[in-house]
Structures are given as C-alpha cells and as structure tokens.
Design an enzyme around this catalytic site. Structure first.
Site, short mmCIF file in Angstrom:
data_model
loop_
_atom_site.label_atom_id
_atom_site.label_comp_id
_atom_site.label_asym_id
_atom_site.label_seq_id
_atom_site.Cartn_x
_atom_site.Cartn_y
_atom_site.Cartn_z
N GLN A 1 -0.75 68.93 -68.35
CA GLN A 1 -0.09 67.63 -68.43
C GLN A 1 -0.23 67.00 -69.81
O GLN A 1 -0.09 65.79 -69.97
CB GLN A 1 -0.65 66.68 -67.37
CG GLN A 1 -0.31 67.12 -65.96
CD GLN A 1 -0.77 66.11 -64.93
OE1 GLN A 1 -0.24 65.01 -64.85
NE2 GLN A 1 -1.77 66.46 -64.15
N GLU B 1 -7.21 61.19 -68.24
CA GLU B 1 -6.12 61.79 -69.04
C GLU B 1 -6.65 62.28 -70.39
O GLU B 1 -6.05 62.03 -71.44
CB GLU B 1 -4.99 60.77 -69.27
CG GLU B 1 -4.44 60.13 -68.01
CD GLU B 1 -3.48 61.02 -67.23
OE1 GLU B 1 -3.21 62.15 -67.67
OE2 GLU B 1 -3.01 60.57 -66.16
#
Ligand code: ATP
Ligand code: MG
Length: 778
Positions: free
Chosen positions: A274, A244
C-alpha cells in the site's frame, strides 16, 4: 482480566503497579493471537507488517488503550503518528471507545506535520524563526520562489518556479538542508538549484515563515544539533506508534529514529503493498530497514483479513500479484460468498456519473438483490481529483447528498484566502506575503507603483512590508488618496493586532471586525457578479468555523494543516475522495470509476517513473479494491473529457488482471447507451468505438456477458444514430433530453430543435441529444 500467571510477573512490583495491571482489559479479547502479541509487547520495538484490512490499525489503537489502562504511559507521553487529520480523529475516537470514555489529553496524536508544528513553535529561535511563524501553502511557496528567481535574473519561463518548488520539496523530504545537498545534485535547476534553495530559506526566515517540508526538516536539524533537546523529548515521548509506516519519507524516518533511539519503544505498522506516496519521497525501504535499525524487533505478521468478502479480497490479490519485488503475503478471510466485484463499461464520463448516481439510490433502497446501504456506507474513489466534478454536478442535479474529502477545499476559495491573509497579518505582522495580498484588496489606490515603493523601502531598511509602508508614509514617499488609505490600513492593523488575545474582544468578534472595518465585506456587498452572494456566505461560514478554536493563531494553524474539508455533517452522505485520501478507510460499498489506461494507471506516473510508476499505480488499485467490505464496483468509460478535450480511452490494464472467477460483468441499461450523451463527431465516435470495442478488456466483457445470457450493451448496436436523428423528429413530438427531461418539439432548424421542456422551459438543443420519449425504456 489479567490472569494470575500474568500477575506473577509483578511479584516484587509496587502495589500501585500491581493494581494498575489488575484493571480489566476486555478489549484484548477482540484480538486474534498475533494482534494480541503485538499489543501486549509494550516495551521494545515492534513492527507489524501485514496486508490490507488485517487489523493493523485496530491493533495499534488497542495498544494505545493498553498503554493507558495498564498505566505504562500517561496520555501526554504517547506519540502516535497517523497519515491524515481525519485518521487521527478516528484513532482518538477508537481509543475512546476501547477505554469506554473519551480519550482526553492526547496532545501528541496527529500527523507528522501537526505534531512538528507544535514542537517547532517551542524551539523556533533555534532555526532563526520566531514562534509565531506562518506556514506557507503551495501557492505562497511558488509565489515566493518566483520572487527569488526574478531577483536572480533567471528567466522564469525557462526555469519555472514550480519546478524549483518540487526540487526543493524533494530535498527537504530527504532531510537535506542547503548545506547537505550532495555534490551529485549540483547540476540541478541549471546549476543554480542549491544556491537558490539557500536563498529561498533565507527569504523564508526573513518572512518568519516555513513551508510544509520545513516543519520536519527544522525539527530534524534541531534534534541533530541540540542533543539536550532531543534527550528531553526522548524522555517525554516514552512510547511511539506509527500507522501507515510504508509511506514515511526519509525526513520523517530520521525524525522517528532520533526520538526512538534511546528507549526503542516504537511500534510501526504498515503494508508494502500500500505504499502510494513514492512520488512524494516515501521510501518503502524504511520498512525493510526497521529490523536493522532496531535489532531484536518483534515482527508480527497478520494474515486474516476482517474487512472484505472473499471475492473482493481475491480480486485485489489478483491485481497486486502483477507487481514484482513484493514481500509477498497471502491473505484469507472467513467471509465467503457475497457479491462478486462488479465491472461495467460506459460510453462516457457523464454517463458513468449518471449510472453511479442511480446505482447509489437503488442500493439505498435495497434494490439489486442486496441489503439496503446507507449513504454513509458508500464511497466513490477516484484516481484524479478532476474526476470529481462529474459526480458533484450529477449529485447536485439529482439532490444526492455527498461530501468531498480532501478535494477542492473551502479554504482555497479566493475570498477565504483573502480573509485569511488579513488574519495572518494581524497575528503575524512580518507575514509579507499576506500583507502583499491584502494591501490593495479592496482597492485603496495603491497600484503597482506604490506597492513597489513599499517593497523597496522595506528591502533597503531590512524590515517587513508593513514597517516598510510605515516608513514610506513617514518620509512622504507616497501621497494623495493612496497615502490616506494606507495610513488608515496601518492604523487598523495596529489596533487589531493589539486586540489579539484581548480579554474583552473574542477572536470571533475580532475576525468580524477585521472583515468589516477593512472594507472587505463591503467589497463583496457592492460586487454585482453572480458569485458575490456565495462569497459572502463563505465569509460567514469562515467566521463560524472560528468558533471551535481558542484563538486566531490556532485557527490559522489548523487551516494551514487541514487535509480534508469534511463539512459539518448533518445527515448521511456519499463520500467522494481520491484513492490517496482513502488510505486506511473502509466502506461497505465502494465505487471505483475511471479505470482507463492513461487515467488509471495514470499516464503521467508511467511517463515519469516507468515501471516503478506503474507498480505504484497498481498498489493504488489494490488500496482501492481493499477499501470495500461488501460491494466493489469498478467502471470505465470509452470517452472522457479531460481538461476540456474529448479523449477516447482503453479500459485499464488492471481490469484484465482481475481474476475472472471473482468478477461479474454488468450491462449498462439502454438509457445510458447510444449517441445519447456522446458529445462527439461521429468520426471520433467511431474511432473511439473501434478502439474500445476491440480492446481485450471489452471483448472479454462481451464474451462474459454473452455467457451469462445478457444482451449486448446498447451502445454497440445503435452507436451512430445521430446522423439520422434529425429527420427522425417532427414538431409536436414528445421527446426526452438527458439534462432537461421530457418536452415537446416546437421547431426544427437543421440539426437544432426547439423544445418546450416540461420543467426546464423552452430551449434549443442539438438533435443528437434527444431521444423519442417512446424509446425511453422506463
Ligand atoms: P489497512 O491496511 O487498510 O489500513 P488495517 O490492517 O489497518 O487495514 P483495520 O482497519 O485495523 O485494518 O481493520 C479492518 C477491519 O477489520 C476493521 O473493521 C476492524 O474493526 C476489523 N478487525 C480487525 N481485527 C479484528 C479482529 N481480530 N476481529 C474482528 N474484527 C477485526
Ligand atoms: Mg490501517
């Protein structure tokens, strides 16, 4: 198995290296060529930039397994950073499965915060702290800032502590110490921002405490000021992996860059689509900068999505296409067919919760023409945590097991915070905030005046509150009942402190001792409010939670860092969480409620950050849809109670961005329609009706539903039945109430009916919430 070709690369290498390289690596066969390339490029920088569900996390985990299997690194030489504790746990499990044995001894797998807290304990003295420092949560942080603001004679009403807190957080996210805050920020917080920040840092040091931002800030400072220490860790963490990556902030980025700058064995994976933590200082630019910082980095792109069906993937892609400035990726999947994304409009939030509850039960049974889904396979992802209450209430009512992940946490409850404050003072006697919290809880006759005296004595002598209290007693600055009680408390604290780490008293026994001897347990035992029994249960639960920790300090650390409150799981449960907490996760069936403009996209986010805010919301929508593997259900309500106020709403603009070909519109069953459950005056009702039914999204739903030969939703036909409802009822009539079930009318008084309910007993209810039992469609 490594092929002979690969073995050639080891010619001249030591026998042990060749033996390690010859170990089986069956897990590599589960990867596609691009993933495999990323996994096998063990040395040097690697950036994996790819869309949702393309197997980034899978590749990252496999890379860890590969590092271990090939003997490149020992478990303690791998630094791997994930976004949540839950994700870290999952990663450890996945590595274990790949290796065929539990992944033991990976101390440096965790969140930025959990890793930094461990490092900082080793080097606390370099930033003026002791190694047993306390980690303040947001509440404590704000309380301390209030004191700072008051001490500077600033009007807290005009210049609220929360505002200062978020300013300081922002600066810390950028790795700015007070000295490094740039001149351009000088006007912040009425021109006092930097100075107050400095003072706040001093206070934190005096309290031997840090806030969350400090964990990284201090580590970056230490690495920058002490090259020898940095070098030690560069040697130590031979391989660095980050999941991430799109959500790292500047401080995290600097920290990683410092650690990786020598060996450059860093592998980052992420997806610009994202990035959902811009509001917390995440810089998606970090991804773009990677190739500059690490020239020659291997950049891997993945395009096959293994998670979702084609309908779900296409729906998500359709929404994210609305954003500008994307790197732009097209994903594809083998999984054609399946359910289209399901879209349904409801009258209000309660109805939405009711419908989802029943839908979950139906899907569990395998109704709806789909395979049966286990409760663990289903999740509800909300934009705002206040949305959860409706689901929790509903699920409690119908006995549907659920868990809230990252929601209102157990550890935030009053009694738990009190108990933890006791533990904190015992472990770390300088922790003034904790001391302040417990000194007069339970009541010890130490009111504001006495506490003020303690504060002054501590300040004058430059000692902690606890020591201040000691001096005050010695000097007889306090007398009477309060003095006796304070003396007893100090005596207890000293004794308990002496038992920390003692051989013959476990930390669990110590915790029980603290709660009992302090009088805290008795306080709730004597409390006659309805909440007291629950609080005592919670305290028991707290002591139970201690069992999985070695000592009190480890436990306190855990709680300070905890990001989700997953309870001990016995049996399957539906998960409820925010979209933010769902990042990286996947579920066969996902419900996405509350798609209404203002709620999602969030009005606040749009007001504060304009188009940038809207685009971040759209990325959240993309994250939400792409969590679903097989079934994705989006819903909205025409009316919603937000913080006690009824508000009518328009369907989210994101709904109209869904590509029609991949969406099915569902019709709410009759029971959910109508004035039924709509706690509104009819004027508001009609206003809401006019709004929602004139909106493009609703019209489109209607026409689509029409095309499919489905009748109009019930609410559009009998929306205003409430006006006539009263006269429609007679005593003796059998009726149905949404909450109390079936009953018989025993009296009528204006618009109120007295009803003897079959299960709930006799109650007075408003007529508009009642339906004739015959009208119930099932
Ligand atoms: P996100 O962006 O949402 O974090 P991700 O890119 O990290 O997604 P993963 O969670 O690693 O994706 O993988 C998504 C799903 O696809 C998982 O169930 C994973 O096991 C599966 N998967 C990944 N790669 C492959 C592959 N090569 N073959 C089969 N299944 C795969
Ligand atoms: Mg992932």
């Amino acid at each position: 198995m490594s092929s002979f070709d690969e073995m050639d690369a080891f010619e001249g290498a030591s026998l042990s290296a060749r033996a390690m390289a010859a170990r089986p690596t069956p897990y590599l066969d589960d990867l596609n060529p691009a993933q495999r390339a990323a996994v096998e490029a063990l040395d040097g920088p690697v950036l994996m930039l790819a869309g949702a569900g393309t197997g980034k996390t899978k590749a990252l985990t496999t890379r860890i397994a590969h590092l271990l299997t090939t003997g490149r690194a020992r478990p303690n030489e791998i630094l791997s950073v994930t976004f949540t504790n839950k994700a870290a746990r999952e990663m450890k499990d996945r590595v274990g499965r790949l290796l065929g044995q539990p992944a033991e001894g990976m101390p440096w797998m965790g969140t930025f915060h959990s890793i930094c807290v461990k490092l900082l304990r080793r080097h606390a003295e370099l930033v003026g702290l002791k190694s047993n420092f306390t980690i303040l949560d947001t509440d404590d942080q704000v309380r301390l800032l209030k004191q700072v603001i008051a001490a500077e004679n600033i009007d807290e009403k005009r210049w609220p502590a929360r505002q200062l807190a978020s300013l300081i957080d922002n600066w810390k996210n950028r790795a700015w110490t007070p000295a490094k805050v740039p001149a351009a920020e000088a006007s912040a917080f009425n021109h006092r921002g930097t100075e107050l920040y400095d003072y706040y840092q001093t206070r934190l040091r005096e309290l031997n405490a840090v806030d969350f931002g400090d964990l990284l800030l201090h580590m970056v400072t230490i690495f920058q000021d002490h090259p020898d220490i940095l070098e030690q860790y560069q040697r130590w963490f031979r391989y660095i992996l980050v999941d991430e990556y799109q959500d790292t902030n500047v401080a995290q980025y600097l920290w990683l860059r410092l650690l990786a700058s020598a060996h450059k064995n860093i592998c980052c994976v992420g997806d610009d689509d994202q990035s959902i933590y811009g509001w917390r200082g995440a810089e998606v630019g970090n991804i773009l900068r990677f190739e500059k910082d690490f020239p020659g980095a291997k950049v891997v792109r993945l395009e096959q999505n293994y998670r979702s069906t084609e309908h779900i993937l296409k729906a998500a892609s359709g929404v994210i296409r609305g954003n500008e400035g994307r790197l732009g990726k097209e994903l594809w999947t083998d999984a054609a067919g399946g359910e289209k994304v399901r879209l349904i409009g409801h009258w209000d939030g309660e109805e939405e919760a009711r419908w989802i509850g029943e839908e979950i039960e139906a899907m569990q049974r395998g109704a709806r023409g789909m395979r049966p889904f286990d409760l663990d396979d289903m999740a509800i992802l909300v934009r705002a945590s206040h949305q959860m209450r409706a689901f929790e209430d509903r699920f409690l009512t119908i006995g549907l097991p659920y868990r809230v992940i990252g929601g209102p946490r157990f550890y935030e409850r009053l009694e738990i915070r009190d108990a933890m404050a006791y533990f904190r003072v015992v472990v770390s006697p300088d922790d003034d905030l904790a001391f302040e919290r417990i000194v007069n809880t339970p009541k010890r006759g130490l009111g504001d005046k006495a506490q003020q005296k303690i504060q002054v004595t501590a300040r004058v002598n430059g000692v902690s509150l606890l020591d201040g209290a000691r001096l005050l007693l010695q000097d007889k600055g306090i007398t009477g009942k309060g003095a006796g009680e304070l003396g007893a408390l100090i005596g207890h604290l000293d004794r308990w402190g002496g038992l920390v780490g003692a051989k013959d008293v476990s930390h669990i026994e110590l915790a029980e001792m603290i709660l009992d001897e302090s009088g805290y347990t008795a306080m709730w035992q004597n409390d006659k409010t309805p909440e007291a029994p629950g609080r005592l249960e919670n305290l028991k639960e707290l002591v139970k939670a201690l069992e999985s920790f070695e000592n009190l300090q480890g436990f306190l650390e855990h709680v300070a860092l905890i990001m989700d409150n997953e309870q001990e799981s016995d049996g399957a449960k539906v998960s409820i969480m925010t979209l933010h907490a769902a990042k990286g996760l996947e579920f066969p069936a996902v419900f996405l409620p509350g798609w209404e403009d203002g709620l999602f996209p969030s009005q606040r986010s749009m007001d504060e950050s304009g188009l940038k805010g809207l685009e971040e919301e759209r990325r959240l929508a993309y994250v939400g849809i792409t969590r679903a593997e097989e079934v994705c259900t989006i819903s909205f309500a025409a009316n919603r109670r937000v913080f006690g106020q009824w508000q009518s709403a328009l369907p989210s603009r994101f709904i109209d961005e869904l590509p029609e070909a991949h969406v099915d519109v569902l019709t709410p069953p009759g029971l959910y329609g109508g004035g039924f459950g709509a706690a509104q005056s009819s004027v508001e009702t009609r206003a809401a009706e006019a709004n929602v039914y004139n909106s493009p999204g609703w019209k489109r739903m209607q026409s689509r539903a029409g095309e499919r030969g489905v009748s109009q939703p019930r609410e559009s036909r009998n929306m205003v039945i409430d006006a006539t409802a009263v006269s429609a009822h007679t005593t003796g009539e059998r009726v149905f109430h949404q909450k109390f079930g079936y009953g018989t009318i025993t009296g009528i008084e204006g618009d109120k009916l007295e009803i003897a309910f079959e299960k709930a007993g006799t109650k007075k209810v408003v007529a508009k919430f009642i339906m004739a039992a015959d009208d119930i469609p099932f």
